[in-house]
Scaffold this active site. Structure first.
Site, PDB file in Angstrom:
ATOM      1  N   GLU A 131       0.836  -1.215   0.000  1.00  0.00           N
ATOM      2  CA  GLU A 131       0.000   0.000   0.000  1.00  0.00           C
ATOM      3  C   GLU A 131       0.866   1.259   0.000  1.00  0.00           C
ATOM      4  O   GLU A 131       0.579   2.227  -0.698  1.00  0.00           O
ATOM      5  CB  GLU A 131      -0.945  -0.026   1.207  1.00  0.00           C
ATOM      6  CG  GLU A 131      -2.009  -1.106   1.024  1.00  0.00           C
ATOM      7  CD  GLU A 131      -2.913  -1.282   2.225  1.00  0.00           C
ATOM      8  OE1 GLU A 131      -2.376  -1.565   3.320  1.00  0.00           O
ATOM      9  OE2 GLU A 131      -4.130  -1.144   2.075  1.00  0.00           O
ATOM     10  N   GLU A 135      -3.939  -9.810   3.696  1.00  0.00           N
ATOM     11  CA  GLU A 135      -4.827  -9.388   4.791  1.00  0.00           C
ATOM     12  C   GLU A 135      -5.959 -10.373   5.077  1.00  0.00           C
ATOM     13  O   GLU A 135      -6.292 -10.620   6.240  1.00  0.00           O
ATOM     14  CB  GLU A 135      -5.423  -8.001   4.485  1.00  0.00           C
ATOM     15  CG  GLU A 135      -4.491  -6.833   4.793  1.00  0.00           C
ATOM     16  CD  GLU A 135      -3.530  -6.502   3.661  1.00  0.00           C
ATOM     17  OE1 GLU A 135      -3.363  -7.344   2.742  1.00  0.00           O
ATOM     18  OE2 GLU A 135      -2.937  -5.415   3.687  1.00  0.00           O
TER      19      GLU A 135
HETATM   20  C1  3H9 Z   1      -1.712  -5.178   6.897  1.00  0.00           C
HETATM   21  O1  3H9 Z   1      -0.714  -4.834   6.327  1.00  0.00           O
HETATM   22  C2  3H9 Z   1      -2.901  -4.309   7.122  1.00  0.00           C
HETATM   23  C3  3H9 Z   1      -2.901  -3.082   6.262  1.00  0.00           C
HETATM   24  O2  3H9 Z   1      -3.506  -3.348   5.015  1.00  0.00           O
HETATM   25  C4  3H9 Z   1      -3.706  -1.975   6.874  1.00  0.00           C
HETATM   26  C5  3H9 Z   1      -3.230  -1.394   8.164  1.00  0.00           C
HETATM   27  C6  3H9 Z   1      -4.021  -0.221   8.612  1.00  0.00           C
HETATM   28  N1  3H9 Z   1       3.908  -7.732  11.990  1.00  0.00           N
HETATM   29  O3  3H9 Z   1       7.299 -15.423   9.278  1.00  0.00           O
HETATM   30  P1  3H9 Z   1       8.676 -15.236   9.809  1.00  0.00           P
HETATM   31  C7  3H9 Z   1       7.336 -11.493  12.704  1.00  0.00           C
HETATM   32  S1  3H9 Z   1      -1.856  -6.714   7.583  1.00  0.00           S
HETATM   33  C8  3H9 Z   1       4.593  -8.062  13.080  1.00  0.00           C
HETATM   34  O4  3H9 Z   1       9.219 -16.276  10.701  1.00  0.00           O
HETATM   35  P2  3H9 Z   1       9.696 -15.553   7.149  1.00  0.00           P
HETATM   36  C9  3H9 Z   1       7.034 -12.949  12.944  1.00  0.00           C
HETATM   37  O5  3H9 Z   1       6.051 -13.123  13.930  1.00  0.00           O
HETATM   38  C10 3H9 Z   1      -0.248  -7.413   7.388  1.00  0.00           C
HETATM   39  N2  3H9 Z   1       5.460  -9.092  13.139  1.00  0.00           N
HETATM   40  O6  3H9 Z   1       9.726 -14.979   8.626  1.00  0.00           O
HETATM   41  C11 3H9 Z   1       8.389 -13.468  13.358  1.00  0.00           C
HETATM   42  O7  3H9 Z   1       8.579 -13.067  14.711  1.00  0.00           O
HETATM   43  P3  3H9 Z   1       9.387 -14.003  15.717  1.00  0.00           P
HETATM   44  C12 3H9 Z   1      -0.022  -7.918   6.015  1.00  0.00           C
HETATM   45  C13 3H9 Z   1       5.622  -9.810  12.030  1.00  0.00           C
HETATM   46  O8  3H9 Z   1      10.921 -15.040   6.497  1.00  0.00           O
HETATM   47  C14 3H9 Z   1       9.349 -12.638  12.503  1.00  0.00           C
HETATM   48  O9  3H9 Z   1       8.616 -11.484  12.096  1.00  0.00           O
HETATM   49  N3  3H9 Z   1       1.241  -8.637   5.980  1.00  0.00           N
HETATM   50  C15 3H9 Z   1       4.935  -9.517  10.845  1.00  0.00           C
HETATM   51  O10 3H9 Z   1       9.440 -17.025   7.181  1.00  0.00           O
HETATM   52  C16 3H9 Z   1       9.821 -13.368  11.263  1.00  0.00           C
HETATM   53  O11 3H9 Z   1       8.691 -13.823  10.534  1.00  0.00           O
HETATM   54  C17 3H9 Z   1       1.323  -9.940   6.279  1.00  0.00           C
HETATM   55  O12 3H9 Z   1       0.333 -10.589   6.535  1.00  0.00           O
HETATM   56  C18 3H9 Z   1       4.035  -8.424  10.854  1.00  0.00           C
HETATM   57  N4  3H9 Z   1       3.338  -8.066   9.760  1.00  0.00           N
HETATM   58  O13 3H9 Z   1       8.444 -14.898   6.451  1.00  0.00           O
HETATM   59  C19 3H9 Z   1       2.685 -10.558   6.248  1.00  0.00           C
HETATM   60  N5  3H9 Z   1       5.297 -10.403   9.892  1.00  0.00           N
HETATM   61  O14 3H9 Z   1      10.740 -14.136  15.138  1.00  0.00           O
HETATM   62  C20 3H9 Z   1       2.866 -11.462   7.439  1.00  0.00           C
HETATM   63  C21 3H9 Z   1       6.192 -11.227  10.462  1.00  0.00           C
HETATM   64  O15 3H9 Z   1       9.341 -13.271  17.015  1.00  0.00           O
HETATM   65  N6  3H9 Z   1       4.195 -12.031   7.480  1.00  0.00           N
HETATM   66  N7  3H9 Z   1       6.389 -10.877  11.751  1.00  0.00           N
HETATM   67  O16 3H9 Z   1       8.653 -15.317  15.748  1.00  0.00           O
HETATM   68  C22 3H9 Z   1       4.576 -13.054   6.683  1.00  0.00           C
HETATM   69  O17 3H9 Z   1       3.830 -13.563   5.876  1.00  0.00           O
HETATM   70  C23 3H9 Z   1       5.964 -13.596   6.864  1.00  0.00           C
HETATM   71  O18 3H9 Z   1       6.428 -13.172   8.107  1.00  0.00           O
HETATM   72  C24 3H9 Z   1       6.984 -13.101   5.794  1.00  0.00           C
HETATM   73  C25 3H9 Z   1       8.399 -13.525   6.211  1.00  0.00           C
HETATM   74  C26 3H9 Z   1       6.611 -13.771   4.453  1.00  0.00           C
HETATM   75  C27 3H9 Z   1       6.942 -11.622   5.658  1.00  0.00           C
END
Ligand code: 3H9
Length: 704
Positions: free
Chosen positions: A116, A136
């Protein structure tokens, strides 16, 4: 234009810094591990842009991410807490309105709020290999910082409907094709940021403000996506809201953004959002085990004992992850069957486009080897035994393994319920023995229970977790008990289904109520699929130790006595033939007879009562599993049920559901049901304490 002068880097705060290079300003985002758009990141970018837009010498700004990715989304740890300015939607509008041109450099996983931010900038350049998307919906929300309004302006309504309602990421190439990005290049994010800003200034990279683009309405596409989602996602909340928001994109941007906000807020308030985000974190939380600090042993080659469904599935999973595998069986016929099953599994992987036909051929010709007998296992680093569930057989195998495998080799059993301590005790090296409990089909199901016996070495446990990661599985640590975390709890709650069946509910009514709750299958559909003979064998095994007070329902055994074992024999609780599954009238007759033999007059169960009893029984036994320390934390139990038993993800897992019901209500229900069966329905001490103190499973997760 002067791009030569480098003023060095100025930190705005801990995560955002500015570097000036003549007419160019670079904004670096450094919020590891995934550059989540936390408050610090949002306010840092706002301050940086606010300062730069007033500097007459700056002609272009480039924003890039340090580390493995550009912004991977909003910081979901902030969800559910009071929002702090600036919000992401405001930041996006601010970037879009900035008079100085802004180019954004994407790499890694530019997801959700990260995309975004990018769509609000005036040009977008992605590094090769970047993936973009709006996940999302998988978290129970919709893109809430303009994604549902700006994507249709760039890519049109049909593509936006597909990407936003599915949550699936797309490649940079696809994003370029959809006009979401302007260019794909190779290089380092900072270098590309500098080059892209230069190109913006020189006119080599064209810019535009997304807000100014018109959206072509497409009511047919909107209508057909609505109809599809009603069919495919009837229980989910946010996918339907995505469609409503995208439909509003033909309004002026400010009005469309207002509608997006209204729908986003509705999703934030829905319990599904909390459930799905809990599920997201459960997948990551389970890796945090006491043994995680140990260095895993090096696994180069894996041996699998047993070429049945489980052994072949495990071998397939290991082969697909790139391990050489030695499959052993008692005789050549067993090996032939196992090899054929593996080949079939790999063929399935080819069909699902997981591997190429060439990769399949290489795996079969080079990575898979076979042997009759166990002596050939002398050079493997890990053996996984997957023979039938008989302690004497396991003892014999582990005794032999102790002699033939090399020192330091890990000896694992895939048993679903047998005592790993007893198995370990037969060897001279119990520290090398562990349970690795896969779920069928083992090359597809994501759950793997890592069963830690009394003497299992910490490095062996760490190896189990490292292996799961390589196999792309979710490992959950379990202590030793009959059935470990999952099957133990399932054995218990399955009884409540049987009691309801005996007392008046039909298997179909029970299955329908449970699938209506969101499970992919009901307990009788599962039993038929797994094979009723498996439960029959377990019932016989447990018969001697079954307490006299326990109510026993013989219906499934009586169905088995007819030779009907479920799907594999064409009949069980359901009939399976060309006409598709339907209730088996003969099973219903067996149920009627069992009721009348026991003097039971069938009574009516509502869907709600069926679900309440089923879920309460599940939580009851899960609480005991927690009390006994078999599971480390409530969230481990949630992960087991989400990834191994089809628990509806939007409900977050049984312990998350328990918090939503509340301990007081659960105790009330159990005491109420205990009037019928005081032996089965006993309130666990932990649950009673929670009801008295107001403690929740969520709090136990934080303290565990
Ligand atoms: C959004 O964006 C809403 C908006 O449209 C509007 C807002 C108003 N936040 O998965 P990993 C942490 S909704 C906080 O093991 P990978 C995760 O918990 C969001 N923390 O790594 C972990 O912590 P820990 C839309 C987050 O390389 C560490 O980072 N975005 C977030 O296997 C490493 O993560 C998503 O849904 C976060 N957003 O995969 C993306 N993301 O080490 C969600 C991760 O303490 N994330 N953490 O356990 C993912 O899909 C995967 O983390 C990603 C990396 C593919 C990015």
């Amino acid at each position: 234009m002067n791009t030569a002068e480098n003023t060095g880097s100025t930190g705005i705060n801990d995560v955002v810094s500015i570097e000036r290079q003549g007419a160019i300003a670079l904004i670096a985002l450094n919020n590891p591990p995934v550059n989540a758009a936390s408050h610090a990141l949002r306010s840092g970018v706002w301050q940086a842009v606010a300062a730069l837009q007033d500097e007459a010498s700056i002609e272009a700004i480039a924003i890039y991410g340090v580390g493995r990715t550009f912004i991977a989304g909003a910081d979901i740890r902030e969800f559910g807490k009071p929002p702090v300015d600036p919000w992401l939607p405001e930041l996006c509008n601010f970037l879009e309105d900035c008079p100085t041109l802004i180019v954004c450099v994407l790499h890694g996983t530019t997801f959700g709020g990260g995309l975004e931010v990018a769509l609000a900038c005036h040009a977008r350049v992605a590094l090769t290999g970047t993936r973009v998307g709006f996940p999302e919906v998988t978290l129970g929300v919709i893109p809430g910082a303009g994604g549902t309004q700006r994507m249709p302006r760039l890519a049109g309504i049909p593509a936006s409907l597909d990407v936003i309602t599915s949550g699936k990421p797309m490649s940079a190439a696809k994003a370029l094709e959809s006009c979401l990005i302007d260019r794909i290049v190779d290089g380092d994010p900072r270098e590309i940021a500098l080059q892209s800003a230069r190109d913006v200034i020189s006119g080599n990279l064209s810019t535009r403000r997304t807000a100014g683009l018109a959206v072509e309405p497409d009511p047919d596409a909107v209508q057909s996506m609505r109809a599809k989602l009603v069919k495919t996602q009837p229980l989910l909340f946010s996918p339907h809201k995505c469609v409503d928001a995208i439909e509003a994109s033909n309004l002026p941007l400010s009005e469309g953004l207002k509608e997006e906000r209204r729908l986003f807020n509705a999703c934030m308030e829905s319990p599904q959002r909390a459930g799905l985000i809990h599920a997201f974190f459960s997948e990551r939380a389970v890796t945090k085990v006491p043994e995680a600090t140990n260095t895993p042993r090096d696994i180069r080659k894996i041996g699998v004992i047993g070429g049945g469904t489980m052994g072949s599935g495990i071998a397939t999973a290991a082969l697909l992850a790139g391990f050489p595998v030695l499959l052993t069986e008692r005789d050549q016929a067993g090996l032939d069957r196992g090899t054929a099953t593996i080949a079939g599994n790999l063929e399935g992987a080819v069909k699902r486009a997981k591997i190429t036909p060439e990769a399949r051929d290489t795996i079969l010709s080079s990575s898979l080897s076979t042997s009759t007998g166990l002596a050939a296992l002398s050079d493997v680093d890990l053996v996984i035994e997957a023979v039938f569930e008989e302690m004497s057989v396991k003892r014999e195998i582990f005794g032999t393994l102790d002699r033939v495998t090399k020192p330091g080799a890990i000896l694992a059993s895939n048993t679903s319920y047998l005592d790993i301590n007893q198995i370990a005790a037969i060897t001279s090296r119990p520290e090398d023995v562990i349970g690795l409990h896969f779920f069928s089909p083992a090359h597809i199901m994501r759950l793997m229970e890592v069963v830690v016996a009394d003497k299992t070495g910490g490095d062996v446990v760490a190896t189990g977790f490292a292996l799961a990661k390589k196999l792309k599985k979710i490992a959950v640590r379990s202590g030793v008990c009959d059935g470990f975390i999952g099957n133990r709890i399932m054995t218990f709650y399955k009884k409540t289904a049987d009691y309801m069946m005996m007392d008046g509910a039909s298997p179909q009514e029970i299955d329908q109520a449970i699938t209506g709750f969101g499970f992919a299958m009901g307990p009788y559909q599962v039993a038929d699929l797994a094979g009723l003979d498996i439960g029959w064998a377990a019932n016989k095994r447990r018969a001697a130790s079954r307490p006299a007070e326990e109510r026993y329902i013989p219906i499934a055994d009586q169905i088995c006595e007819k030779g009907w074992f479920g799907r594999k024999t064409g009949k069980g609780f359901y009939i399976y033939d060309d006409q598709g599954p339907r209730p088996n009238p003969e099973a219903l007759t067996i149920i009627d007879e069992a009721r009348s033999n026991a003097g039971i007059v069938a009574r009516k169960f509502t869907k709600d009562e069926i679900v309440d009893r089923f879920v309460t029984a599940m939580i009851l036994e899960a609480t005991r599993v927690l009390e006994e320390g078999i599971a480390l934390r409530p969230i481990d139990i949630d992960a087991v049920f989400l990834f191994g038993y089809g628990y509806p993800r939007f409900r977050g897992g049984p312990m998350h559901t328990a918090d939503q019901i509340g301990a007081k209500e659960l105790v009330r229900r159990i005491e109420d049901y205990a009037a019928e069966d005081a032996y089965y329905w006993q309130v666990p001490n932990l649950l009673r304490n929670m009801a008295e103190t107001g403690e929740t499973f969520a709090k136990l997760n934080e303290s565990g």
